[in-house]
Write a protein that holds these residues in place. Structure first.
Motif, mmCIF file in Angstrom:
data_model
loop_
_atom_site.group_PDB
_atom_site.id
_atom_site.type_symbol
_atom_site.label_atom_id
_atom_site.label_comp_id
_atom_site.label_asym_id
_atom_site.label_seq_id
_atom_site.Cartn_x
_atom_site.Cartn_y
_atom_site.Cartn_z
ATOM 1 N N LEU A 1 -33.303 20.754 -42.664
ATOM 2 C CA LEU A 1 -33.441 21.217 -41.283
ATOM 3 C C LEU A 1 -34.637 22.130 -41.055
ATOM 4 O O LEU A 1 -35.048 22.338 -39.898
ATOM 5 C CB LEU A 1 -32.158 21.912 -40.820
ATOM 6 C CG LEU A 1 -30.895 21.049 -40.798
ATOM 7 C CD1 LEU A 1 -29.738 21.814 -40.177
ATOM 8 C CD2 LEU A 1 -31.131 19.743 -40.039
ATOM 9 N N THR B 1 -38.039 14.907 -38.394
ATOM 10 C CA THR B 1 -36.848 14.776 -37.544
ATOM 11 C C THR B 1 -36.041 13.516 -37.885
ATOM 12 O O THR B 1 -34.831 13.466 -37.637
ATOM 13 C CB THR B 1 -37.244 14.736 -36.051
ATOM 14 O OG1 THR B 1 -38.204 13.692 -35.851
ATOM 15 C CG2 THR B 1 -37.848 16.060 -35.628
ATOM 16 N N MET C 1 -33.715 14.575 -40.524
ATOM 17 C CA MET C 1 -32.654 15.376 -39.919
ATOM 18 C C MET C 1 -31.566 14.489 -39.322
ATOM 19 O O MET C 1 -30.370 14.781 -39.442
ATOM 20 C CB MET C 1 -33.232 16.291 -38.835
ATOM 21 C CG MET C 1 -34.187 17.352 -39.345
ATOM 22 S SD MET C 1 -34.805 18.393 -37.986
ATOM 23 C CE MET C 1 -36.165 19.238 -38.799
ATOM 24 N N SER C 2 -31.975 13.392 -38.700
ATOM 25 C CA SER C 2 -30.999 12.494 -38.084
ATOM 26 C C SER C 2 -30.195 11.728 -39.129
ATOM 27 O O SER C 2 -29.062 11.318 -38.871
ATOM 28 C CB SER C 2 -31.704 11.510 -37.146
ATOM 29 O OG SER C 2 -32.517 10.603 -37.873
ATOM 30 N N LEU D 1 -29.207 13.063 -42.017
ATOM 31 C CA LEU D 1 -28.475 13.983 -42.900
ATOM 32 C C LEU D 1 -26.955 13.828 -42.807
ATOM 33 O O LEU D 1 -26.292 13.574 -43.818
ATOM 34 C CB LEU D 1 -28.886 15.428 -42.611
ATOM 35 C CG LEU D 1 -28.224 16.501 -43.486
ATOM 36 C CD1 LEU D 1 -28.415 16.206 -44.967
ATOM 37 C CD2 LEU D 1 -28.767 17.890 -43.135
ATOM 38 N N VAL D 2 -26.389 13.983 -41.644
ATOM 39 C CA VAL D 2 -24.927 13.913 -41.529
ATOM 40 C C VAL D 2 -24.402 12.511 -41.847
ATOM 41 O O VAL D 2 -23.421 12.378 -42.594
ATOM 42 C CB VAL D 2 -24.455 14.392 -40.150
ATOM 43 C CG1 VAL D 2 -22.962 14.094 -39.952
ATOM 44 C CG2 VAL D 2 -24.704 15.888 -39.998
ATOM 45 N N HIS E 1 -29.237 24.679 -47.253
ATOM 46 C CA HIS E 1 -30.146 25.068 -46.181
ATOM 47 C C HIS E 1 -30.974 26.293 -46.562
ATOM 48 O O HIS E 1 -30.484 27.210 -47.221
ATOM 49 C CB HIS E 1 -29.354 25.436 -44.912
ATOM 50 C CG HIS E 1 -28.398 24.395 -44.465
ATOM 51 N ND1 HIS E 1 -28.789 23.286 -43.736
ATOM 52 C CD2 HIS E 1 -27.045 24.289 -44.621
ATOM 53 C CE1 HIS E 1 -27.721 22.546 -43.464
ATOM 54 N NE2 HIS E 1 -26.657 23.135 -43.994
ATOM 55 N N LEU F 1 -32.069 23.588 -33.703
ATOM 56 C CA LEU F 1 -31.310 22.939 -34.771
ATOM 57 C C LEU F 1 -29.819 22.831 -34.446
ATOM 58 O O LEU F 1 -29.054 22.278 -35.228
ATOM 59 C CB LEU F 1 -31.472 23.726 -36.081
ATOM 60 C CG LEU F 1 -32.900 23.875 -36.619
ATOM 61 C CD1 LEU F 1 -32.900 24.709 -37.895
ATOM 62 C CD2 LEU F 1 -33.532 22.507 -36.870
ATOM 63 N N TYR G 1 -27.858 19.487 -34.756
ATOM 64 C CA TYR G 1 -27.644 19.031 -36.134
ATOM 65 C C TYR G 1 -26.586 19.884 -36.827
ATOM 66 O O TYR G 1 -25.701 19.362 -37.521
ATOM 67 C CB TYR G 1 -28.951 19.106 -36.926
ATOM 68 C CG TYR G 1 -30.087 18.300 -36.338
ATOM 69 C CD1 TYR G 1 -30.086 16.911 -36.393
ATOM 70 C CD2 TYR G 1 -31.158 18.932 -35.722
ATOM 71 C CE1 TYR G 1 -31.139 16.172 -35.857
ATOM 72 C CE2 TYR G 1 -32.219 18.206 -35.187
ATOM 73 C CZ TYR G 1 -32.197 16.828 -35.250
ATOM 74 O OH TYR G 1 -33.235 16.108 -34.723
ATOM 75 N N ARG H 1 -22.867 19.249 -35.997
ATOM 76 C CA ARG H 1 -22.299 18.076 -36.673
ATOM 77 C C ARG H 1 -22.026 18.374 -38.148
ATOM 78 O O ARG H 1 -21.030 17.912 -38.709
ATOM 79 C CB ARG H 1 -23.252 16.888 -36.545
ATOM 80 C CG ARG H 1 -23.469 16.411 -35.116
ATOM 81 C CD ARG H 1 -24.415 15.225 -35.082
ATOM 82 N NE ARG H 1 -23.809 14.054 -35.720
ATOM 83 C CZ ARG H 1 -24.501 12.998 -36.142
ATOM 84 N NH1 ARG H 1 -25.830 12.985 -36.030
ATOM 85 N NH2 ARG H 1 -23.884 11.974 -36.710
ATOM 86 N N ILE H 2 -22.902 19.154 -38.763
ATOM 87 C CA ILE H 2 -22.701 19.528 -40.164
ATOM 88 C C ILE H 2 -21.447 20.391 -40.303
ATOM 89 O O ILE H 2 -20.634 20.196 -41.207
ATOM 90 C CB ILE H 2 -23.947 20.266 -40.701
ATOM 91 C CG1 ILE H 2 -25.124 19.295 -40.831
ATOM 92 C CG2 ILE H 2 -23.653 20.915 -42.053
ATOM 93 C CD1 ILE H 2 -26.452 19.977 -41.110
#
Length: 385
Positions: A120, A125, A128-129, A131-132, A157, A177, A180, A183-184
Protein backbone atom coordinates in the motif's frame (compact mmCIF):
# COMPACT_ATOMS: atom_id res chain seq x y z
CA UNK A 1 41.05 -30.43 32.49
CA UNK A 2 41.47 -26.64 32.45
CA UNK A 3 40.78 -26.58 28.70
CA UNK A 4 37.70 -28.77 29.11
CA UNK A 5 36.42 -26.46 31.83
CA UNK A 6 36.90 -23.39 29.66
CA UNK A 7 35.05 -25.06 26.77
CA UNK A 8 32.13 -26.03 28.98
CA UNK A 9 32.06 -22.59 30.55
CA UNK A 10 31.94 -21.03 27.10
CA UNK A 11 29.05 -23.27 26.14
CA UNK A 12 27.15 -22.34 29.28
CA UNK A 13 27.85 -18.65 28.76
CA UNK A 14 26.50 -18.69 25.23
CA UNK A 15 23.51 -20.96 25.87
CA UNK A 16 22.61 -19.07 29.04
CA UNK A 17 23.28 -15.42 28.31
CA UNK A 18 21.91 -15.32 24.81
CA UNK A 19 18.88 -17.38 25.76
CA UNK A 20 17.99 -14.94 28.51
CA UNK A 21 18.23 -12.11 25.99
CA UNK A 22 16.44 -13.54 22.97
CA UNK A 23 14.04 -16.10 24.38
CA UNK A 24 10.38 -15.64 25.28
CA UNK A 25 9.06 -16.10 21.75
CA UNK A 26 10.61 -13.02 20.18
CA UNK A 27 10.97 -13.50 16.43
CA UNK A 28 13.72 -12.69 13.94
CA UNK A 29 13.62 -11.77 10.25
CA UNK A 30 15.84 -14.05 8.16
CA UNK A 31 16.54 -12.16 4.94
CA UNK A 32 18.75 -13.65 2.24
CA UNK A 33 19.59 -10.82 -0.17
CA UNK A 34 23.29 -11.64 -0.01
CA UNK A 35 25.91 -13.86 -1.62
CA UNK A 36 27.91 -14.69 1.50
CA UNK A 37 25.38 -16.13 3.94
CA UNK A 38 25.84 -19.46 5.71
CA UNK A 39 23.81 -22.41 4.50
CA UNK A 40 20.45 -22.92 6.24
CA UNK A 41 21.79 -25.96 8.11
CA UNK A 42 24.30 -23.70 9.85
CA UNK A 43 21.63 -21.16 10.66
CA UNK A 44 19.72 -23.88 12.49
CA UNK A 45 22.57 -24.15 15.01
CA UNK A 46 22.89 -20.41 15.37
CA UNK A 47 19.20 -19.98 16.15
CA UNK A 48 19.23 -22.91 18.56
CA UNK A 49 22.02 -21.16 20.48
CA UNK A 50 19.75 -18.11 20.68
CA UNK A 51 16.76 -20.18 21.78
CA UNK A 52 14.93 -18.45 18.94
CA UNK A 53 11.60 -20.11 18.29
CA UNK A 54 10.07 -17.86 15.62
CA UNK A 55 11.49 -16.91 12.22
CA UNK A 56 10.09 -14.79 9.41
CA UNK A 57 11.14 -15.46 5.82
CA UNK A 58 10.40 -13.31 2.80
CA UNK A 59 9.80 -16.33 0.59
CA UNK A 60 9.21 -20.07 1.01
CA UNK A 61 12.79 -21.23 0.46
CA UNK A 62 12.60 -25.05 0.42
CA UNK A 63 16.23 -25.33 1.59
CA UNK A 64 15.43 -23.34 4.74
CA UNK A 65 12.17 -25.17 5.45
CA UNK A 66 13.88 -28.54 4.99
CA UNK A 67 16.87 -27.61 7.16
CA UNK A 68 14.57 -26.63 10.05
CA UNK A 69 12.55 -29.86 10.00
CA UNK A 70 11.82 -31.12 13.55
CA UNK A 71 13.43 -28.00 15.03
CA UNK A 72 10.26 -26.65 16.73
CA UNK A 73 10.91 -23.26 15.11
CA UNK A 74 7.73 -21.55 13.90
CA UNK A 75 7.90 -19.94 10.47
CA UNK A 76 6.19 -17.07 8.77
CA UNK A 77 6.75 -17.57 5.06
CA UNK A 78 6.24 -14.98 2.36
CA UNK A 79 4.65 -14.66 -1.04
CA UNK A 80 6.56 -11.98 -2.94
CA UNK A 81 4.77 -9.03 -4.51
CA UNK A 82 5.34 -10.59 -7.93
CA UNK A 83 2.96 -13.44 -7.02
CA UNK A 84 -0.08 -11.33 -6.19
CA UNK A 85 -1.82 -11.47 -9.56
CA UNK A 86 -1.38 -15.25 -9.75
CA UNK A 87 -2.81 -15.73 -6.26
CA UNK A 88 -6.10 -14.19 -7.35
CA UNK A 89 -6.60 -17.37 -9.41
CA UNK A 90 -7.88 -20.14 -7.07
CA UNK A 91 -6.13 -22.87 -9.07
CA UNK A 92 -2.74 -21.15 -8.98
CA UNK A 93 -3.15 -20.28 -5.30
CA UNK A 94 -3.87 -23.89 -4.38
CA UNK A 95 -0.99 -25.13 -6.53
CA UNK A 96 1.35 -22.77 -4.68
CA UNK A 97 0.19 -24.09 -1.30
CA UNK A 98 0.58 -27.67 -2.48
CA UNK A 99 4.13 -27.00 -3.66
CA UNK A 100 5.43 -24.66 -0.94
CA UNK A 101 3.52 -25.54 2.23
CA UNK A 102 2.16 -29.09 2.16
CA UNK A 103 5.52 -30.86 1.59
CA UNK A 104 7.05 -29.25 4.71
CA UNK A 105 4.33 -28.52 7.23
CA UNK A 106 4.32 -32.00 8.79
CA UNK A 107 7.90 -31.48 10.03
CA UNK A 108 8.45 -27.71 9.90
CA UNK A 109 5.99 -25.47 11.72
CA UNK A 110 4.55 -23.00 9.22
CA UNK A 111 2.10 -20.77 11.07
CA UNK A 112 1.60 -17.83 8.73
CA UNK A 113 1.80 -16.71 5.11
CA UNK A 114 2.36 -13.03 4.34
CA UNK A 115 0.90 -12.13 0.97
CA UNK A 116 3.02 -9.27 -0.34
CA UNK A 117 5.08 -6.75 1.60
CA UNK A 118 4.36 -3.02 1.99
CA UNK A 119 2.10 -2.98 -1.08
CA UNK A 120 0.00 0.00 0.00
CA UNK A 121 2.94 2.40 0.33
CA UNK A 122 4.20 1.58 -3.16
CA UNK A 123 3.16 3.27 -6.37
CA UNK A 124 1.53 0.32 -8.13
CA UNK A 125 -2.24 0.71 -7.84
CA UNK A 126 -2.72 -2.51 -9.83
CA UNK A 127 -0.87 -4.44 -7.10
CA UNK A 128 -3.02 -2.72 -4.49
CA UNK A 129 -6.15 -3.96 -6.22
CA UNK A 130 -4.77 -7.52 -6.30
CA UNK A 131 -3.86 -7.62 -2.60
CA UNK A 132 -7.12 -8.62 -0.92
CA UNK A 133 -8.20 -11.04 -3.69
CA UNK A 134 -4.76 -12.68 -3.39
CA UNK A 135 -5.12 -12.99 0.39
CA UNK A 136 -8.58 -14.46 -0.10
CA UNK A 137 -7.28 -16.89 -2.72
CA UNK A 138 -4.51 -18.16 -0.44
CA UNK A 139 -6.87 -18.48 2.51
CA UNK A 140 -9.49 -20.35 0.46
CA UNK A 141 -6.79 -22.77 -0.68
CA UNK A 142 -5.76 -23.42 2.92
CA UNK A 143 -9.41 -24.10 3.77
CA UNK A 144 -9.74 -26.52 0.86
CA UNK A 145 -6.61 -28.38 1.94
CA UNK A 146 -7.59 -28.48 5.62
CA UNK A 147 -4.76 -26.17 6.72
CA UNK A 148 -6.61 -22.97 7.65
CA UNK A 149 -6.55 -23.83 11.38
CA UNK A 150 -2.76 -24.17 11.33
CA UNK A 151 -1.75 -21.34 9.01
CA UNK A 152 -3.13 -17.82 8.99
CA UNK A 153 -2.91 -15.35 6.12
CA UNK A 154 -1.97 -11.68 6.35
CA UNK A 155 0.19 -9.00 4.73
CA UNK A 156 2.80 -6.61 6.12
CA UNK A 157 2.48 -2.82 5.96
CA UNK A 158 4.90 0.05 6.34
CA UNK A 159 4.00 2.43 9.16
CA UNK A 160 3.69 4.91 6.29
CA UNK A 161 0.08 3.79 5.81
CA UNK A 162 -0.75 6.13 8.69
CA UNK A 163 -1.74 9.64 7.76
CA UNK A 164 -1.45 10.68 11.39
CA UNK A 165 0.48 8.89 14.13
CA UNK A 166 0.71 11.31 17.05
CA UNK A 167 -0.83 11.59 19.47
CA UNK A 168 -1.73 7.88 19.33
CA UNK A 169 -5.37 8.65 20.15
CA UNK A 170 -5.56 10.54 16.84
CA UNK A 171 -4.03 7.74 14.77
CA UNK A 172 -5.57 7.52 11.32
CA UNK A 173 -4.87 5.75 8.05
CA UNK A 174 -4.15 7.77 4.92
CA UNK A 175 -7.39 8.74 3.25
CA UNK A 176 -6.16 7.59 -0.16
CA UNK A 177 -5.64 4.07 1.22
CA UNK A 178 -8.92 3.79 3.15
CA UNK A 179 -10.76 1.75 0.53
CA UNK A 180 -7.99 -0.88 0.47
CA UNK A 181 -7.48 -0.97 4.24
CA UNK A 182 -11.18 -1.37 4.96
CA UNK A 183 -11.24 -4.56 2.87
CA UNK A 184 -8.06 -5.83 4.52
CA UNK A 185 -9.53 -5.25 7.99
CA UNK A 186 -12.70 -7.09 7.00
CA UNK A 187 -10.53 -10.03 5.94
CA UNK A 188 -8.64 -10.03 9.25
CA UNK A 189 -11.86 -9.85 11.23
CA UNK A 190 -13.35 -12.75 9.26
CA UNK A 191 -10.28 -15.02 9.47
CA UNK A 192 -8.90 -14.02 12.89
CA UNK A 193 -5.51 -13.03 11.48
CA UNK A 194 -3.34 -10.17 12.81
CA UNK A 195 -2.52 -6.81 11.23
CA UNK A 196 1.24 -6.60 10.62
CA UNK A 197 3.27 -3.40 10.60
CA UNK A 198 6.92 -2.71 9.81
CA UNK A 199 7.87 0.08 12.21
CA UNK A 200 11.27 1.80 12.31
CA UNK A 201 11.67 4.73 14.72
CA UNK A 202 15.14 5.12 13.17
CA UNK A 203 13.60 6.79 10.11
CA UNK A 204 11.75 9.35 12.20
CA UNK A 205 14.94 10.20 14.07
CA UNK A 206 17.08 10.30 10.93
CA UNK A 207 14.70 12.75 9.26
CA UNK A 208 14.27 15.01 12.31
CA UNK A 209 17.19 14.54 14.75
CA UNK A 210 16.68 18.03 16.14
CA UNK A 211 13.05 17.40 17.05
CA UNK A 212 12.92 13.70 17.96
CA UNK A 213 14.79 12.91 21.20
CA UNK A 214 17.24 10.04 20.75
CA UNK A 215 16.31 8.62 24.15
CA UNK A 216 12.67 8.44 23.04
CA UNK A 217 13.43 6.24 20.04
CA UNK A 218 16.06 4.07 21.81
CA UNK A 219 13.87 3.07 24.80
CA UNK A 220 16.14 4.97 27.19
CA UNK A 221 14.92 6.86 30.28
CA UNK A 222 13.12 10.04 29.25
CA UNK A 223 10.10 12.07 30.41
CA UNK A 224 8.06 10.81 27.49
CA UNK A 225 5.20 12.48 25.66
CA UNK A 226 1.65 12.71 26.95
CA UNK A 227 -1.38 12.03 24.80
CA UNK A 228 -3.66 14.97 25.65
CA UNK A 229 -6.85 13.03 24.86
CA UNK A 230 -6.13 10.00 27.05
CA UNK A 231 -3.49 11.35 29.47
CA UNK A 232 -1.43 8.25 28.68
CA UNK A 233 2.32 8.80 28.71
CA UNK A 234 4.55 7.34 25.99
CA UNK A 235 8.25 7.00 26.72
CA UNK A 236 9.12 5.33 23.40
CA UNK A 237 8.08 5.90 19.80
CA UNK A 238 7.47 2.26 18.83
CA UNK A 239 4.69 1.79 21.38
CA UNK A 240 3.15 5.12 20.35
CA UNK A 241 3.13 3.91 16.73
CA UNK A 242 1.49 0.61 17.68
CA UNK A 243 -1.28 2.38 19.60
CA UNK A 244 -1.77 4.80 16.70
CA UNK A 245 -2.44 1.80 14.46
CA UNK A 246 -4.93 0.39 16.98
CA UNK A 247 -6.72 3.75 17.00
CA UNK A 248 -6.81 3.86 13.20
CA UNK A 249 -8.24 0.33 13.08
CA UNK A 250 -10.89 1.21 15.66
CA UNK A 251 -11.87 4.29 13.65
CA UNK A 252 -12.75 1.90 10.82
CA UNK A 253 -15.07 -0.08 13.07
CA UNK A 254 -12.86 -2.95 14.25
CA UNK A 255 -11.83 -3.79 17.80
CA UNK A 256 -11.08 -7.50 17.39
CA UNK A 257 -7.85 -7.32 15.37
CA UNK A 258 -4.43 -7.67 16.97
CA UNK A 259 -1.52 -5.54 15.77
CA UNK A 260 1.87 -7.24 15.52
CA UNK A 261 5.26 -5.78 14.57
CA UNK A 262 6.61 -7.81 11.67
CA UNK A 263 9.78 -5.74 11.35
CA UNK A 264 11.66 -3.35 13.61
CA UNK A 265 15.34 -2.69 14.06
CA UNK A 266 18.17 -0.18 13.85
CA UNK A 267 21.16 -0.07 11.46
CA UNK A 268 24.69 -0.40 12.81
CA UNK A 269 26.13 1.63 9.96
CA UNK A 270 24.92 4.15 7.41
CA UNK A 271 25.85 6.88 4.97
CA UNK A 272 27.00 10.30 6.16
CA UNK A 273 23.46 11.68 5.90
CA UNK A 274 21.89 8.82 7.86
CA UNK A 275 21.98 10.42 11.27
CA UNK A 276 21.93 7.95 14.16
CA UNK A 277 23.03 4.86 12.22
CA UNK A 278 25.72 3.38 14.46
CA UNK A 279 26.60 0.17 16.26
CA UNK A 280 26.08 1.82 19.65
CA UNK A 281 22.58 2.98 18.78
CA UNK A 282 21.69 -0.36 17.19
CA UNK A 283 22.83 -2.15 20.33
CA UNK A 284 20.80 0.17 22.55
CA UNK A 285 17.68 -0.10 20.38
CA UNK A 286 17.62 -3.88 20.18
CA UNK A 287 18.76 -4.73 23.71
CA UNK A 288 16.42 -2.18 25.31
CA UNK A 289 13.55 -3.37 23.13
CA UNK A 290 14.17 -7.03 23.94
CA UNK A 291 14.36 -6.28 27.66
CA UNK A 292 11.07 -4.39 27.41
CA UNK A 293 9.33 -7.16 25.48
CA UNK A 294 10.41 -9.76 28.02
CA UNK A 295 8.38 -7.94 30.68
CA UNK A 296 5.33 -9.28 28.82
CA UNK A 297 3.53 -5.97 29.11
CA UNK A 298 1.41 -4.18 26.58
CA UNK A 299 1.38 -0.64 25.26
CA UNK A 300 -0.15 2.20 27.31
CA UNK A 301 -3.48 1.87 25.46
CA UNK A 302 -3.41 -1.95 25.40
CA UNK A 303 -1.67 -2.88 28.68
CA UNK A 304 -3.08 -6.43 28.76
CA UNK A 305 -2.01 -7.31 25.19
CA UNK A 306 1.70 -8.28 25.09
CA UNK A 307 3.65 -6.69 22.26
CA UNK A 308 4.64 -9.17 19.56
CA UNK A 309 7.72 -8.33 17.45
CA UNK A 310 10.08 -9.68 14.83
CA UNK A 311 13.51 -8.06 14.95
CA UNK A 312 15.08 -7.05 11.67
CA UNK A 313 17.38 -8.80 10.94
CA UNK A 314 19.44 -11.91 11.55
CA UNK A 315 22.31 -11.11 9.14
CA UNK A 316 23.77 -8.13 7.33
CA UNK A 317 22.74 -8.56 3.69
CA UNK A 318 25.41 -7.30 1.30
CA UNK A 319 23.31 -7.23 -1.88
CA UNK A 320 20.42 -5.11 -0.64
CA UNK A 321 20.00 -1.95 -2.74
CA UNK A 322 19.67 1.54 -1.36
CA UNK A 323 21.66 3.45 1.26
CA UNK A 324 24.34 1.78 3.37
CA UNK A 325 21.96 1.31 6.28
CA UNK A 326 19.96 -1.22 4.26
CA UNK A 327 22.94 -3.59 4.30
CA UNK A 328 23.65 -3.16 8.01
CA UNK A 329 20.59 -4.13 10.05
CA UNK A 330 21.90 -7.57 11.02
CA UNK A 331 22.61 -8.79 14.52
CA UNK A 332 25.25 -11.05 12.96
CA UNK A 333 27.88 -10.93 10.27
CA UNK A 334 27.57 -13.81 7.78
CA UNK A 335 30.42 -15.65 9.56
CA UNK A 336 28.29 -15.97 12.69
CA UNK A 337 29.95 -13.34 14.89
CA UNK A 338 27.94 -10.58 16.49
CA UNK A 339 27.95 -7.14 14.91
CA UNK A 340 27.61 -5.66 18.41
CA UNK A 341 26.93 -6.85 21.94
CA UNK A 342 23.51 -8.30 22.62
CA UNK A 343 22.65 -8.01 26.28
CA UNK A 344 25.20 -9.79 28.42
CA UNK A 345 26.92 -11.49 25.48
CA UNK A 346 30.12 -9.76 24.44
CA UNK A 347 31.74 -9.68 21.04
CA UNK A 348 34.93 -11.06 22.52
CA UNK A 349 33.29 -14.19 23.91
CA UNK A 350 31.15 -14.77 20.82
CA UNK A 351 34.13 -14.43 18.50
CA UNK A 352 35.58 -17.65 19.93
CA UNK A 353 32.68 -19.57 18.43
CA UNK A 354 32.22 -18.60 14.80
CA UNK A 355 30.06 -20.80 12.65
CA UNK A 356 31.86 -23.84 11.20
CA UNK A 357 33.37 -23.63 7.74
CA UNK A 358 30.50 -22.54 5.53
CA UNK A 359 29.36 -23.41 2.09
CA UNK A 360 28.23 -20.04 0.76
CA UNK A 361 25.23 -21.46 -0.99
CA UNK A 362 21.69 -21.75 0.24
CA UNK A 363 21.20 -24.69 -2.12
CA UNK A 364 23.67 -27.00 -0.37
CA UNK A 365 22.23 -29.25 2.31
CA UNK A 366 25.48 -29.88 4.12
CA UNK A 367 24.24 -30.59 7.63
CA UNK A 368 27.34 -30.25 9.82
CA UNK A 369 27.19 -30.41 13.58
CA UNK A 370 28.43 -27.24 15.23
CA UNK A 371 29.48 -29.20 18.28
CA UNK A 372 31.22 -32.01 16.38
CA UNK A 373 33.23 -29.71 14.15
CA UNK A 374 34.36 -27.09 16.60
CA UNK A 375 34.21 -28.49 20.11
CA UNK A 376 34.42 -32.28 19.99
CA UNK A 377 38.02 -32.33 18.71
CA UNK A 378 39.03 -30.07 21.60
CA UNK A 379 37.38 -32.28 24.19
CA UNK A 380 38.83 -35.44 22.59
CA UNK A 381 42.25 -33.87 22.80
CA UNK A 382 41.74 -33.22 26.50
CA UNK A 383 40.65 -36.81 27.11
CA UNK A 384 43.66 -38.23 25.24
CA UNK A 385 45.95 -36.18 27.41
Amino acid sequence: MAIAFRVLLLLLTISGSVVSTLGHGIGINYGQIANNLPSPSHVVYLLKSLNMSRVKLYDADPNVLSAFANSNVEFIIGLGNEYLEKMTDPVQAQTWIQQHVQPYISQTKITCITVGNEILTGNDTQLMSYLVPAMQGVYASLVNLGLSKEVYVTTAHSIGILGNSFPPSAGAFRQDLAVYIQRILAFHSQTGSPFLINAYPFFAYKDNPGQVPLEYVLFQPNPGMKDPATNLNYDNMLYAQIDAVYTAIKAMGHTDIQVKVSETGWPSKGDSNEVGASADNARLYNTNLLNLIQKNQGTPAKPSVPVDIYVFALFNENLKPGPSSERNYGLYYPNGTLVYDIGSVSLSSQSYLPLPHMEYSASKKNVISFFNILLLPILEGVVKR
